[in-house]
Write an enzyme that holds these catalytic residues in place. Sequence first.
Site: not given
Lengths: 126, 234
Positions: A8-10, A66
């Site tokens: 994920s980007h996070s 994502d």
Amino acid sequence: MVGLVVVSHSQTAADGIAAVAGEMGGETRIESVGGDGQGGFGTVADDIEAAIEAADGGDGVVVLVDLGSAVMNAEVAIESSEVDAVIADAPVLEGTVNAAVTATSPKATVESVREQAEAARGVEKL
Amino acid sequence: MSDDGEAVVAAVAAVADRLETERSHLTDLDSAIGDADHGGNMARGWAAAAEAVAELDEPEPMAVVKTAGKTLLSEVGGASGPLYGGSLVFASPELEDGITAETAVAFAETYLEKVQDRGDARVGDKTMVDALVPAVHTFKKSVEVDDMEPVAALSKAVAAAGRGVDFTVPIRASKGRASYLGWRSVGHQDPGATSTLYIMEELLDVATEYGEAPEELPDHAESPTIPDGEVTED
């Protein structure tokens, strides 16, 4: 056993998705990776490659992703890794849950896990 | 160090300087339709690439380009890593025999092919492809059909990239983060196309300095390759 990587980007989101899937995934190895390496949002190919190596138990790895750059960096990571890894074209949370459950089957393969992850594309919620 | 290798090292340094100068402008463009990280990512990534190529023992063109690309891949946390860096790595073998008109065209085509393949973007999607496609096509045509010197051909290619950047303003994004905005992306200049233009402008500057400069740079307004219109930056 087939391993999983959540990208994920996070990092927080990746950790959370891995934790939710882990509740039903038994012994399935789930690695979570995210962030731009500088404390911001993003994805880094080298970090994803390291997560793929860590998730591999010898039977390959299915990668759940994502948005945009997560897909591209996962592709680059898979191209440079020796591990048999594929990206599942699936919603990241639902796909990871499906994949984690499928991976607990003694007959699970990279292909069967990816297929079940991708089956989450059609899930209706209402 | 070969002259070509020296030129490529100088080009990476020039791109790094330029992107540092343009950092806040690129971030502003990316704030409007993206996630506001393009300026910082590009400036940081190319600065690291410039450092890495300066340390090479044998800076032949292929090695310099490959090192720059790998550094971008590991330093840039986002789509710019695979798009700008991964494509440099992939295209670098085209420069194995140094830089000639022929290898430069092959390099440009392979780079474009990888960017399009990786990003799955086409002209009109409001991405860096909108600057790259006209630039690469113009470069190839100028070299292969018009028989122009490479530096003059690159000058035309830069002009074509500038038009590509302008073209991204009035169209709707279909790829990348901006596509989530739908119609609200119209009216904004694409940051990736813009940074691609900046990179090409620096390549042209360095190529002009190191290459055999043409006697007279082509006048874009009268050129058969690039018809009417002024190229505007920014």
